[in-house]
Design an enzyme around this catalytic site. Structure first.
Site, PDB file in Angstrom:
ATOM      1  N   TYR A  15      42.044  29.378  -8.506  1.00 36.16           N
ATOM      2  CA  TYR A  15      42.005  28.655  -9.975  1.00 36.16           C
ATOM      3  C   TYR A  15      40.821  27.831 -10.103  1.00 36.16           C
ATOM      4  O   TYR A  15      40.285  27.773  -9.047  1.00 36.16           O
ATOM      5  CB  TYR A  15      43.189  28.170 -10.323  1.00 36.16           C
ATOM      6  N   LEU A  19      55.848  32.546   3.508  1.00 37.12           N
ATOM      7  CA  LEU A  19      56.926  33.476   4.163  1.00 37.12           C
ATOM      8  C   LEU A  19      57.763  32.781   5.200  1.00 37.12           C
ATOM      9  O   LEU A  19      58.133  33.140   6.031  1.00 37.12           O
ATOM     10  CB  LEU A  19      56.232  34.843   4.833  1.00 37.12           C
ATOM     11  N   ARG A  69      59.366  32.479  -2.667  1.00 42.90           N
ATOM     12  CA  ARG A  69      60.419  33.843  -2.655  1.00 42.90           C
ATOM     13  C   ARG A  69      61.886  33.538  -2.496  1.00 42.90           C
ATOM     14  O   ARG A  69      62.873  33.957  -2.854  1.00 42.90           O
ATOM     15  CB  ARG A  69      59.609  34.912  -2.198  1.00 42.90           C
TER      16      ARG A  69
END
Length: 363
Positions: free
Chosen positions: A181, A300, A323
């Protein structure tokens, strides 16, 4: 003492544990406005016991959104719902944080489940800007290189957003300098091909980020922490790398930044990233050791043992989960049970709290 559940003081804010909800785009806003989805999404993680909850990338201007469905904080009308969410998070004993962002050349793109690439203006898209006129990928928008006036607007937008963050009740700001970004685009020589004072040398390429940090610190109270997320490497030859990241982190420490959130990648499509459990942790460890600044590890991290090992080995000061928090909003509560730590549950949920004498595998 289990490190994962040790409090951490950042300036005048104390986190009850070292578990952080990483900012995760929900693509569920209209005109930047938060709604009940964001209240329940963020609120449930506060009920679940996270020490710090960092709201998804929130645009400092309409043109800074990744997608038309991104959250925004570019106008005062956005604040009432954000304030309501933050009051709920605070009431659960968690700390509300926000990631301020400008997508740059990766703006005006589709939400994950709506498609790929550029959203045309006929569907609510808009012209995008970047450090140079180099698109991220062939199916992404063609950016217009920011001129001096445009750069000053970006800085002013971040400053104004930080003022609104205070009014909305946030206690931590994270500036998004990662994942390809705008601020990351200026850092990397792969996306920044300018020849003025914002391009070329390392000192020039980090200039915009340092100016955004300074503008933010002007209005963000001394007692409140400021975090910067960076991509520690582009995973591509000739791009931003770990040596650059260490050098930048040392500079940020002298500018009033309290912690570096260490991610990687995002500025090069299909970069060869060796994704696996804990694959970004070595960057957090190196920056912590060599730049002498606190770091957060992300990527992760999926179970309590992994998270505890990162902290116990001194590789980082916080762990950020994304996640895994989508799969298990109450991760901290069950992590405490698994690691043998007694933590309070919400009284409404107390009857479901696992007990030490519970049958193995039962919740």
């Amino acid at each position: 003492m289990i490190k994962l559940f040790e409090p951490l003081a950042l300036r005048g804010v104390t986190l009850k544990n070292r578990i952080v909800v990483s900012p995760m785009c929900q693509y569920s806003a209209q005109d930047g406005f938060a709604n009940d989805w964001h209240l329940v999404h963020l609120g449930s993680r506060a009920v679940g016991g996270a020490g710090l909850i960092i709201q998804e990338a929130t645009a400092v201007s309409p043109e800074g959104r990744i997608s038309p469905e991104d959250l925004g904080i570019w106008k005062d009308e956005h604040l009432p719902m954000l304030r309501r969410i933050n009051e709920f998070i605070t009431a659960q004993g968690s700390v509300p944080g926000i990631q301020l962002a400008h997508a740059g050349r990766k703006a005006s793109t589709y939400a994950l489940w709506r498609g790929e690439g550029t959203v045309p203006e006929s569907e609510g898209g808009w012209p995008v800007v970047g450090p140079s006129d180099v698109p991220f990928a062939p199916n992404y928008p063609q950016p217009q290189a920011l001129d001096a006036q445009g750069i000053q607007k970006v800085i002013a937008d971040f400053r104004a957003a930080a003022q609104r963050c205070l009014a909305a009740g946030y206690r931590v700001i994270e500036l998004h300098g990662a994942h390809g970004y705008l601020l990351h685009q200026f850092l990397s020589p792969l996306s920044n091909q300018r020849t003025d004072e914002y391009g070329g040398s390392f000192e020039n390429r980090v200039r915009l980020l340092l100016e955004v940090v300074a503008a933010t610190r002007e209005v963000w109270p001394e007692e409140l922490p400021l975090i910067v997320r960076i991509s520690a490497t582009d995973w591509t030859e000739g791009g931003w790398n770990a040596d650059d990241a260490v050098q930048l982190a040392a500079l940020l420490k002298t500018r009033g930044v309290d912690l570096i959130d260490c991610s990687t990648g995002g500025n090069v499509p299909k970069a060869p990233i060796p994704v696996g459990p804990g694959y970004q942790v070595p960057f957090a460890e190196r920056i912590k050791q060599e730049a002498g600044i606190r770091t957060g590890a992300v990527g992760l991290i999926t179970n309590p043992a992994e998270a505890e090992a990162i902290l116990a080995n001194g590789q980082a000061d916080l762990v950020l989960l994304a996640r895994e928090f989508l799969r298990e909003p109450y991760f901290p509560l069950f992590a405490a049970h698994e690691l043998g730590v007694e933590v309070p549950w919400p009284p409404q949920y107390e009857r479901a709290k696992p007990r030490v004498h519970a049958v193995a595998g039962q919740r």
